[in-house]
Design an enzyme around this catalytic site. Structure first.
Site, mmCIF file in Angstrom:
data_model
loop_
_atom_site.group_PDB
_atom_site.id
_atom_site.type_symbol
_atom_site.label_atom_id
_atom_site.label_comp_id
_atom_site.label_asym_id
_atom_site.label_seq_id
_atom_site.Cartn_x
_atom_site.Cartn_y
_atom_site.Cartn_z
ATOM 1 N N SER A 63 0.855 -1.176 0.000
ATOM 2 C CA SER A 63 0.000 0.000 0.000
ATOM 3 C C SER A 63 0.902 1.241 0.000
ATOM 4 O O SER A 63 2.116 1.123 -0.146
ATOM 5 C CB SER A 63 -0.865 -0.064 1.247
ATOM 6 O OG SER A 63 -1.882 0.855 1.144
ATOM 7 N N LEU A 64 0.318 2.411 0.184
ATOM 8 C CA LEU A 64 1.116 3.634 0.174
ATOM 9 C C LEU A 64 1.033 4.349 1.515
ATOM 10 O O LEU A 64 0.003 4.316 2.185
ATOM 11 C CB LEU A 64 0.600 4.581 -0.917
ATOM 12 C CG LEU A 64 0.851 4.173 -2.367
ATOM 13 C CD1 LEU A 64 0.094 5.071 -3.308
ATOM 14 C CD2 LEU A 64 2.344 4.228 -2.661
ATOM 15 N N GLU A 116 1.317 11.570 -9.953
ATOM 16 C CA GLU A 116 0.260 10.918 -10.737
ATOM 17 C C GLU A 116 -1.058 11.052 -10.007
ATOM 18 O O GLU A 116 -1.086 11.253 -8.802
ATOM 19 C CB GLU A 116 0.543 9.407 -10.839
ATOM 20 C CG GLU A 116 1.707 9.048 -11.680
ATOM 21 C CD GLU A 116 2.091 7.579 -11.491
ATOM 22 O OE1 GLU A 116 1.381 6.831 -10.799
ATOM 23 O OE2 GLU A 116 3.125 7.210 -12.050
ATOM 24 N N LYS A 136 -4.189 9.582 -8.195
ATOM 25 C CA LYS A 136 -4.481 8.366 -7.445
ATOM 26 C C LYS A 136 -5.897 7.958 -7.823
ATOM 27 O O LYS A 136 -6.872 8.542 -7.357
ATOM 28 C CB LYS A 136 -4.358 8.610 -5.943
ATOM 29 C CG LYS A 136 -4.492 7.355 -5.114
ATOM 30 C CD LYS A 136 -4.048 7.652 -3.694
ATOM 31 C CE LYS A 136 -4.264 6.534 -2.696
ATOM 32 N NZ LYS A 136 -5.243 5.539 -2.951
ATOM 33 N N ASP A 154 -9.291 6.276 -7.998
ATOM 34 C CA ASP A 154 -10.119 5.659 -6.967
ATOM 35 C C ASP A 154 -10.830 4.456 -7.575
ATOM 36 O O ASP A 154 -11.996 4.527 -7.970
ATOM 37 C CB ASP A 154 -11.128 6.678 -6.442
ATOM 38 C CG ASP A 154 -11.779 6.199 -5.156
ATOM 39 O OD1 ASP A 154 -11.324 5.169 -4.618
ATOM 40 O OD2 ASP A 154 -12.733 6.848 -4.698
ATOM 41 N N ARG A 205 -5.592 -7.340 -5.226
ATOM 42 C CA ARG A 205 -4.577 -7.036 -4.235
ATOM 43 C C ARG A 205 -4.649 -7.994 -3.043
ATOM 44 O O ARG A 205 -3.645 -8.439 -2.527
ATOM 45 C CB ARG A 205 -4.761 -5.602 -3.752
ATOM 46 C CG ARG A 205 -3.587 -5.064 -3.012
ATOM 47 C CD ARG A 205 -3.814 -3.616 -2.643
ATOM 48 N NE ARG A 205 -4.022 -3.494 -1.214
ATOM 49 C CZ ARG A 205 -3.058 -3.555 -0.323
ATOM 50 N NH1 ARG A 205 -1.813 -3.708 -0.692
ATOM 51 N NH2 ARG A 205 -3.316 -3.444 0.960
ATOM 52 N N TYR A 256 0.306 1.663 -13.697
ATOM 53 C CA TYR A 256 1.289 2.642 -13.210
ATOM 54 C C TYR A 256 2.592 2.050 -12.679
ATOM 55 O O TYR A 256 3.488 2.797 -12.313
ATOM 56 C CB TYR A 256 0.667 3.548 -12.152
ATOM 57 C CG TYR A 256 -0.214 2.829 -11.141
ATOM 58 C CD1 TYR A 256 0.351 2.023 -10.174
ATOM 59 C CD2 TYR A 256 -1.595 2.979 -11.172
ATOM 60 C CE1 TYR A 256 -0.439 1.365 -9.259
ATOM 61 C CE2 TYR A 256 -2.396 2.325 -10.253
ATOM 62 C CZ TYR A 256 -1.816 1.519 -9.290
ATOM 63 O OH TYR A 256 -2.595 0.874 -8.390
ATOM 64 N N LYS A 259 -3.575 12.436 0.040
ATOM 65 C CA LYS A 259 -5.010 12.165 0.016
ATOM 66 C C LYS A 259 -5.783 13.473 0.102
ATOM 67 O O LYS A 259 -5.491 14.318 0.939
ATOM 68 C CB LYS A 259 -5.382 11.272 1.204
ATOM 69 C CG LYS A 259 -4.709 9.908 1.169
ATOM 70 C CD LYS A 259 -5.551 8.885 0.462
ATOM 71 C CE LYS A 259 -6.617 8.349 1.385
ATOM 72 N NZ LYS A 259 -7.420 7.309 0.722
ATOM 73 N N CYS A 317 -17.136 33.052 33.118
ATOM 74 C CA CYS A 317 -15.945 32.202 33.074
ATOM 75 C C CYS A 317 -16.133 31.012 34.020
ATOM 76 O O CYS A 317 -16.439 31.204 35.197
ATOM 77 C CB CYS A 317 -14.713 33.008 33.485
ATOM 78 S SG CYS A 317 -13.245 31.979 33.659
ATOM 79 N N CYS A 346 -13.404 31.489 37.048
ATOM 80 C CA CYS A 346 -13.438 32.538 38.072
ATOM 81 C C CYS A 346 -14.788 33.245 38.152
ATOM 82 O O CYS A 346 -14.989 34.103 39.011
ATOM 83 C CB CYS A 346 -12.326 33.557 37.823
ATOM 84 S SG CYS A 346 -12.579 34.504 36.299
ATOM 85 N N CYS A 358 -12.066 35.583 28.968
ATOM 86 C CA CYS A 358 -12.230 35.948 30.371
ATOM 87 C C CYS A 358 -11.288 37.121 30.600
ATOM 88 O O CYS A 358 -10.083 36.999 30.405
ATOM 89 C CB CYS A 358 -11.845 34.777 31.263
ATOM 90 S SG CYS A 358 -11.604 35.287 32.980
ATOM 91 N N CYS A 393 -7.510 35.181 36.873
ATOM 92 C CA CYS A 393 -8.350 33.978 36.760
ATOM 93 C C CYS A 393 -7.474 32.735 36.963
ATOM 94 O O CYS A 393 -6.458 32.580 36.287
ATOM 95 C CB CYS A 393 -9.005 33.966 35.381
ATOM 96 S SG CYS A 393 -9.754 32.397 34.937
HETATM 97 S S1 IVH Z 1 1.493 3.125 -6.702
HETATM 98 C C1 IVH Z 1 3.975 0.049 -4.252
HETATM 99 N N1 IVH Z 1 0.105 4.742 -8.211
HETATM 100 O O1 IVH Z 1 -3.689 3.423 -4.302
HETATM 101 C C2 IVH Z 1 3.243 1.228 -4.781
HETATM 102 N N2 IVH Z 1 -1.075 3.418 -6.608
HETATM 103 O O2 IVH Z 1 -3.387 3.568 -1.308
HETATM 104 C C3 IVH Z 1 2.088 0.863 -5.598
HETATM 105 N N3 IVH Z 1 -3.490 3.729 -6.632
HETATM 106 O O3 IVH Z 1 -3.032 0.071 -3.588
HETATM 107 C C4 IVH Z 1 1.039 1.848 -5.626
HETATM 108 N N4 IVH Z 1 -3.543 5.188 -8.295
HETATM 109 O O4 IVH Z 1 -4.383 0.571 -5.677
HETATM 110 C C5 IVH Z 1 0.060 3.830 -7.220
HETATM 111 N N5 IVH Z 1 -0.981 6.173 -9.668
HETATM 112 C C6 IVH Z 1 -1.036 5.280 -8.682
HETATM 113 C C7 IVH Z 1 -2.244 4.872 -8.072
HETATM 114 C C8 IVH Z 1 -2.217 3.944 -7.032
HETATM 115 C C9 IVH Z 1 -4.269 4.484 -7.428
HETATM 116 C C10 IVH Z 1 -3.975 2.855 -5.535
HETATM 117 C C11 IVH Z 1 -3.352 1.480 -5.516
HETATM 118 C C12 IVH Z 1 -2.793 1.328 -4.133
HETATM 119 C C13 IVH Z 1 -3.496 2.381 -3.374
HETATM 120 C C14 IVH Z 1 -2.652 2.827 -2.203
#
Ligand code: IVH
Length: 693
Positions: free
Chosen positions: A84-85, A114, A116, A118, A137, A219, A328, A421, A424, A437, A442
């Site tokens: 994860s990140l 990049e 992220k 969703d 995953r 990615y 985030k 207050c 006091c 106050c 006090c």
């Molecule tokens: S890199 C080891 N790049 O975000 C690093 N993750 O919270 C691999 N995600 O599990 C992750 N866009 O599913 C990476 N441009 C991006 C991403 C990305 C979405 C997701 C991914 C990861 C999660 C982490």
């Protein structure tokens, strides 16, 4: 030519044509034929394959339509760590992460930014260029095999143009538009595109999955055989060349613009944004603004180290790589109940309502108190005791109530501050958004002032903890700051919490604190809006004694202070207000008579060190006993006039090598760079014989 041979050729031809159109349609978004023509081609291929099942190619584009056979999702072990990140919720936190990473990374780094996405994380395993497995995953080491379903996703190549062994990570998602139109037809609508995409990817029949216009952005790639590109941008370019869909939104940031542009050029993408490290926060802000206009949902940005060699050096924790961080957009949230509201009186008299909530986990921490700021804030939320509330932790700071999720059933109405207050009983006064106050004596204010004064960052009186403060104030032995220096601590022996030892050491610590620098004393007074930063600026501006400062206040001319860069109207007014009060003047006079410093000595860090490293270029590598982090060594060099670089070049005159120094040693040797170890370096700093050569 026999039937079979003919069928084989036709299957190959149709497959080829379909692959091309699928790519044009789903990856390039530039179709050349109509949907009807396309469907006809698919039907022809399906027909032929049904006649000659043995001729179906393992990567046949017909698999895009899926099968009606329900298969489970067997668990399979990942052959790459699917981590994860690490997360950051503010640009400041991102900048700090970048700084740490640059220090650890040793050389000049570039960072990519990049989106992220969703969506649903998926790993595609290719063997000799053929898609062998698509695995969710899962827990990071074991996931579910969803290969048949993944094969229906048009932007996932079933065969690569090269026979590579490679694992590719990416995100399966639905566009917002597709989500909205699909969701309309759902019996129970999904909350967001991600949930629907996850549901679609896990349909038991792949023919069902095929009905969803799922897409995938990739990615990361982990090459098993082939030589890998040496940068992340290079990997993205390679993935694009292999026929994957790569998100065109990309930023590259480096020490200087040229370096960033050079790194970005590798992508062959026209849309890349480049800039220096300093440009990154602006880029992040722009991306946040664009969020609502994108075709797909993103929940943040991912900032990654671009140089793959450095990634290797940085490595992983059990949970995430050290070479990437997720910024985030949304702070972590949790829901709980508001149990009550306490009213706190701060050291400046400011009243703060503090919400007590049923303890709940938010992000990584347990929360039971939340700040409610002031009455306006409570009114804005229409907050009442017993309400169910959503609380968040923004930028890992103080948790806050975001909104009321459900009103209480006990009929409590919006909460209001008391008019007196709580400490006091004095009537509160309203100034701007806050209540205060107005009583200097006090008890809660005195407690707060004393606790602040003795605190670590201020007068740093050891052993003067909250209990001691409460005891001394409660006994009326301390009513104001200077009283601290007039208590007979030895006389306290026998009182609760005061043994001979404690009384003795406390007395010593108190008198030792008289030697704290003037700057610390000025901060310790706790003048509103006048903290450490302001004090530093004041001293830097040459106003280095209490006498000078009071003379300015007495002249009633704010201009000289307003002229200080970084000083606003509020700071200066607050300073004037505080120092004009007779009670404060008397207190300061008493502190002066007690022997506390009322002017700044030449501070240690302002001393000009002997400039022994002028004209030298130093590179620092490895780790050190006395300089951890390594940047401490860099500071020592720069403070003595030396220049520092991240890598060893012909121009490098000295390499400071700690333990674990690697390839830089050889480089230094080949350039004839002087190699210095930690012991020699310390000797140089202390003016040893080597320092001047
Ligand atoms: S890199 C080891 N790049 O975000 C690093 N993750 O919270 C691999 N995600 O599990 C992750 N866009 O599913 C990476 N441009 C991006 C991403 C990305 C979405 C997701 C991914 C990861 C999660 C982490």
């Amino acid at each position: 030519m026999g039937d079979i041979e003919q069928a084989k050729q036709e299957i190959a031809r149709l497959s080829e044509v379909l692959r091309r159109h699928q790519h044009l349609y789903y990856v390039e978004a530039m179709p050349e034929i109509s949907d009807l023509e396309y469907d006809r081609l698919v039907d022809s291929l399906l027909f032929l394959e049904s006649q000659y099942p043995d001729l179906r190619l393992p990567d046949s584009p017909s698999q895009r339509v899926g099968s009606d056979l329900g298969v489970g999702f067997p668990e399979v072990r990942h052959t790459i760590p699917v981590l994860s990140l690490d997360k950051a919720y503010t640009t400041d936190a991102v900048l700090q992460w970048m700084k740490r990473t640059r220090e650890r990374g040793e050389t000049h780094l570039s960072f990519t930014v990049e989106e992220k996405i969703d969506g649903v994380s998926l790993v595609l395993y290719y063997e000799k260029g053929l898609l062998a497995r698509a695995v969710t995953r899962g827990n990071g080491s074991v996931g579910n095999d969803v290969t048949a379903n993944a094969k229906t996703i048009q932007s996932i190549p079933l065969r690569l143009p090269k026979p590579l062994d490679v694992a590719v990570r990416g995100e399966v998602f639905l566009t917002t538009q597709d989500f909205e139109s699909l969701n309309k037809e759902m019996e129970t609508p999904y909350a967001n595109p991600r949930n629907l995409a996850a549901g679609a990817l896990r349909r038991l029949k792949s023919s069902e999955t095929a009905k969803f216009p799922l897409r995938m952005f990739v990615y990361e790639a982990y090459l098993q055989s082939e030589r890998s590109p040496d940068s992340h941008v290079g990997i993205l370019h390679m993935l694009k060349d292999l026929g994957f869909m790569v998100n065109p939104s990309l930023g590259v940031f480096a020490e200087d613009e040229l370096h960033a542009a050079a790194e970005a050029a590798v992508s062959h993408l026209a849309s890349v944004r480049t800039g220096t490290y300093e440009d990154l926060p602006g880029h992040v802000a722009r991306q946040m603004e664009r969020r609502g206009t994108l075709a797909h949902e993103i929940d943040g940005l991912v900032i990654k180290v671009n140089e793959l060699a450095v990634r290797e050096l940085l490595g992983y924790t059990g949970h995430h790589p050290r070479w990437a961080v997720a910024f985030k957009f949304d702070a972590p949230e949790a829901q709980t109940t508001l149990l009550g509201i306490d009213v706190q009186v701060g050291r400046t008299g400011r009243i703060t309502p503090v919400g007590r909530v049923k303890t709940v986990k938010v992000g990584n921490s347990m929360v039971s108190n939340v700040t409610l700021h002031n009455q306006d804030y409570i009114n804005m939320l229409e907050l009442a005791i017993g309400d169910t509330v959503a609380i968040s932790k923004r930028g890992d700071v103080i948790p806050a109530i975001e909104r009321v999720v459900e009103k209480n059933e006990e009929g409590h109405t919006t909460w209001t501050l008391p008019s007196d207050c709580p400490s006091c009983g004095t009537s509160l006064v309203i100034q701007g958004a806050h209540s205060f106050c107005p009583n200097d004596d006090c008890p809660d204010q005195v407690l707060g002032r004393i606790a602040f004064f003795v605190g670590r960052e201020q007068m740093d009186i050891e052993g003067f903890g909250p209990e001691t403060v409460a005891f001394l104030v409660g006994r009326n032995l301390v009513r104001d700051i200077p009283d601290i220096y007039e208590v007979d601590y030895d006389g306290l022996v026998g009182e609760p919490g005061f043994g001979t030892k404690k009384a003795g050491s406390l007395g010593q610590a108190v008198s030792k604190s008289k030697d704290r620098p003037y700057a610390s004393l000025l901060v310790a007074l706790g003048i509103p809006d006048f903290g450490k930063k302001a004090v530093d600026l004041l001293l830097k501006a040459g106003i280095r004694s209490m006498e000078q400062l009071l003379a300015l206040v007495d002249s009633q001319d704010m201009e000289p202070l307003l002229a200080i860069k970084g000083f606003g109207q509020r700071t200066v007014e607050s300073l004037f207000e505080y120092l004009s009060r007779p009670a404060h003047r008397q207190m300061i006079e008493r502190l002066g008579l007690l022997g506390l410093h009322m002017r700044a000595e030449k501070a240690e860090d302002e001393q000009i060190l002997p400039q022994i490293f002028v004209d030298q270029v130093w590179c620092v590598t490895g780790s050190f006993e006395h300089f951890a982090p390594r940047s401490l060594a860099l500071q020592e060099i720069e403070a003595r006039g030396g220049r520092t670089t991240g890598s060893v070049t012909r121009k490098t005159t000295h390499l400071l090598a700690g333990s674990g120094a690697g390839s830089k040693l050889q480089q230094a040797a080949s350039f004839g760079t002087k190699i210095v170890d930690e012991t020699d370096f310390i000797a140089m700093l202390e003016g040893g014989p080597d320092g001047t050569d």
